[in-house]
Design an enzyme around this catalytic site. Structure first.
Site, mmCIF file in Angstrom:
data_model
loop_
_atom_site.group_PDB
_atom_site.id
_atom_site.type_symbol
_atom_site.label_atom_id
_atom_site.label_comp_id
_atom_site.label_asym_id
_atom_site.label_seq_id
_atom_site.Cartn_x
_atom_site.Cartn_y
_atom_site.Cartn_z
ATOM 1 N N GLY A 13 -56.159 -162.494 42.467
ATOM 2 C CA GLY A 13 -57.100 -161.577 43.122
ATOM 3 C C GLY A 13 -57.265 -161.954 44.588
ATOM 4 C CG ASN A 14 -60.409 -161.342 48.345
ATOM 5 O OD1 ASN A 14 -61.479 -161.829 48.688
ATOM 6 N ND2 ASN A 14 -59.566 -160.848 49.230
ATOM 7 C CD1 TRP A 15 -61.380 -168.500 44.756
ATOM 8 C CD2 TRP A 15 -60.755 -168.500 46.899
ATOM 9 N NE1 TRP A 15 -61.546 -169.775 45.250
ATOM 10 C CE2 TRP A 15 -61.165 -169.796 46.562
ATOM 11 C CE3 TRP A 15 -60.312 -168.258 48.204
ATOM 12 C CZ2 TRP A 15 -61.146 -170.852 47.462
ATOM 13 C CZ3 TRP A 15 -60.286 -169.319 49.106
ATOM 14 C CH2 TRP A 15 -60.706 -170.599 48.738
ATOM 15 N N GLY A 16 -57.551 -165.795 44.728
ATOM 16 C CA GLY A 16 -56.278 -166.334 44.234
ATOM 17 C C GLY A 16 -55.173 -166.176 45.266
ATOM 18 C CE LYS A 122 -67.149 -170.975 44.670
ATOM 19 N NZ LYS A 122 -67.491 -170.628 46.050
ATOM 20 C CB ALA A 155 -60.881 -164.729 49.762
ATOM 21 C CE LYS A 207 -71.678 -169.012 44.713
ATOM 22 N NZ LYS A 207 -70.567 -168.618 45.519
ATOM 23 N NE ARG A 271 -70.806 -158.494 46.622
ATOM 24 C CZ ARG A 271 -70.038 -158.344 45.543
ATOM 25 N NH1 ARG A 271 -69.047 -157.485 45.566
ATOM 26 N NH2 ARG A 271 -70.250 -159.043 44.463
ATOM 27 C CE LYS A 298 -73.200 -157.024 35.675
ATOM 28 N NZ LYS A 298 -74.125 -156.019 35.274
#
Ligand SMILES: *[C@@H]1O[C@H](CO)[C@@H](O)[C@H](O)[C@H]1NC(C)=O
Ligand SMILES: *[C@@H]1O[C@H](CO)[C@@H](O)[C@H](O)[C@H]1NC(C)=O
Ligand SMILES: *[C@@H]1O[C@H](CO)[C@@H](O)[C@H](O)[C@H]1NC(C)=O
Ligand SMILES: *[C@@H]1O[C@H](CO)[C@@H](O)[C@H](O)[C@H]1NC(C)=O
Length: 346
Positions: A13-16, A122, A155, A207, A271, A298
């Site tokens: 994904g974005n972080w991956g 996370k 990311a 967090k 967000r 979400k």
């Protein structure tokens, strides 16, 4: 270890994809230690009639999840998760947490016992009124050791090589930790290795609850001082939660990138504010507001607030965690949003 270590990334994904870029650079930098080819499991999708894996392997760009950023050509996208992981010495888990069990189920038969894992997921796994760490779950499911990485890491900023830091938590800082540091550390992505992988993962989940509280403060147009007070109290509750319910959690962890730095970054994200502001000024449920504003995604903090609350209720500990409890009550019991700060004043 002798031979070059083969690294596979499970998730894209974005972080991956951003972390794949870092890893792609580092395996070349440390070619004595790592095999230069890194396989990345990509959940197959069609983009304009082309397979996403083909696009990544030909254009070296994840056009769907990290557009505009080039990956190095040694990152090879693979749609079959078993093929992506087979024979790997290091597995980097960076997939949505709801896929962990299923994915590990398919990986089990192709993983060697001397393989090492590291999770970038996370969140915490709340089940049967207990809390599991994803590193422990992966460890159990695959029969391998598993570390965790977390930090103030948006990311896109990492992908653009804007300076940032991250923390790796591992039971074996001198051995596994040193290898993982070589895999992730760059001049623009500064890694610290600690032993407290538990506190690190608690920070990564809790967090998000504090960020909802910050968002509510913003929505109520409270000042910067109030917001900072709420964040400070939130950090203390995160630490208390870790120390009360888990062994080995250290205060120092909360001063690492995975602690206060990630908390600040998350509380600054737009967000939380947008959703909290819309929520406190409407009669709709949090699910409806999230659906409207986040396009089906979400805010992780809302479900975490619910799960933390259930966990505290079964232990009769809600009063010990007034901020976490206030977030739950505002979001799920429609308590007046002002209660997010009221407990601070007595
Ligand atoms: C996309 O990949 C699948 C296997 O993942 C393959 O069966 C299919 O032929 C590919 N489609 C194209 C257009 O290349
Ligand atoms: C990384 O952080 C450490 C302290 O945590 C510091 O000593 C070191 O200089 C930093 N490295 C870079 C490249 O910024
Ligand atoms: C925080 O301070 C900045 C700069 O003084 C101001 O623009 C902003 O409105 C303040 N935020 C809140 C939530 O009061
Ligand atoms: C729960 O804790 C409160 C104090 O926080 C105490 O007064 C109460 O008796 C406890 N209830 C049970 C069922 O243990």
């Amino acid at each position: 270890m002798g031979k070059q270590l083969k690294v596979s990334i499970i998730g894209s994904g974005n972080w991956g994809s951003a972390i794949a870029r870092v890893i792609g650079q580092n395996v070349q930098q440390h070619s004595d230690l790592f095999d230069p080819t890194v396989r990345m499991w990509v959940f197959q999708e069609q983009i304009d009639g082309r397979n996403l894996t083909d696009i990544i392997n030909q254009q070296h760009e994840n056009v769907k999840y990290l557009p505009g950023i080039k990956l190095s050509p040694n990152i090879v996208a693979e749609p079959d998760v078993k093929k992506a992981a087979e024979g790997a010495n290091i597995l980097v888990f960076v997939l949505p947490h709801q896929f962990v069990y299923q994915t590990c189920g398919s990986l089990k038969e192709v993983i060697d016992a001397d393989c090492r894992g590291i999770t970038l997921i996370k969140g915490l796994d709340f089940r049967d009124e207990n809390i599991m760490l994803f590193s422990d779950e992966i460890s159990k499911l695959l029969g391998i050791e598993c570390a965790a990485l977390s930090g103030a890491n948006i990311a896109t900023e990492v992908a653009e090589e804007k300076y940032g830091e991250a923390t790796i938590g591992t039971k074996y800082p001198d051995t596994d930790g040193a290898v993982f540091k070589k895999l992730f550390h760059t001049p623009y992505f500064n890694i610290s290795v600690i032993e407290d992988y538990t506190g690190l993962q608690i920070c990564g989940a809790l967090k998000n609850v504090v960020a909802i509280a910050a968002g509510v403060c913003d929505g109520l147009k409270y000042g910067n001082n109030t917001r900072a007070a709420v964040i400070r109290r939130g950090l203390l509750e995160m630490r208390k939660f870790g120390k009360t319910f888990f062994g080995g959690v250290r205060t120092e962890t909360f001063f690492q990138s995975c602690g206060v730095a990630d908390l600040i970054t998350t509380c600054s994200g737009g967000r939380n504010r947008r959703v909290a502001e819309a929520f406190i000024h409407s009669d709709k449920s949090i699910e409806e507001i999230e659906k409207e504003l986040l396009n089906g995604q979400k805010l992780q903090g809302t479900t975490t607030a619910l799960e933390v609350h259930r966990f505290l209720v079964t232990r009769n500990m809600t009063e010990e965690f007034p901020l976490m409890t206030a977030v739950y009550r505002v979001i799920y019991e429609r308590a007046p949003p002002e209660c997010i700060v009221e407990y601070l004043t007595y």
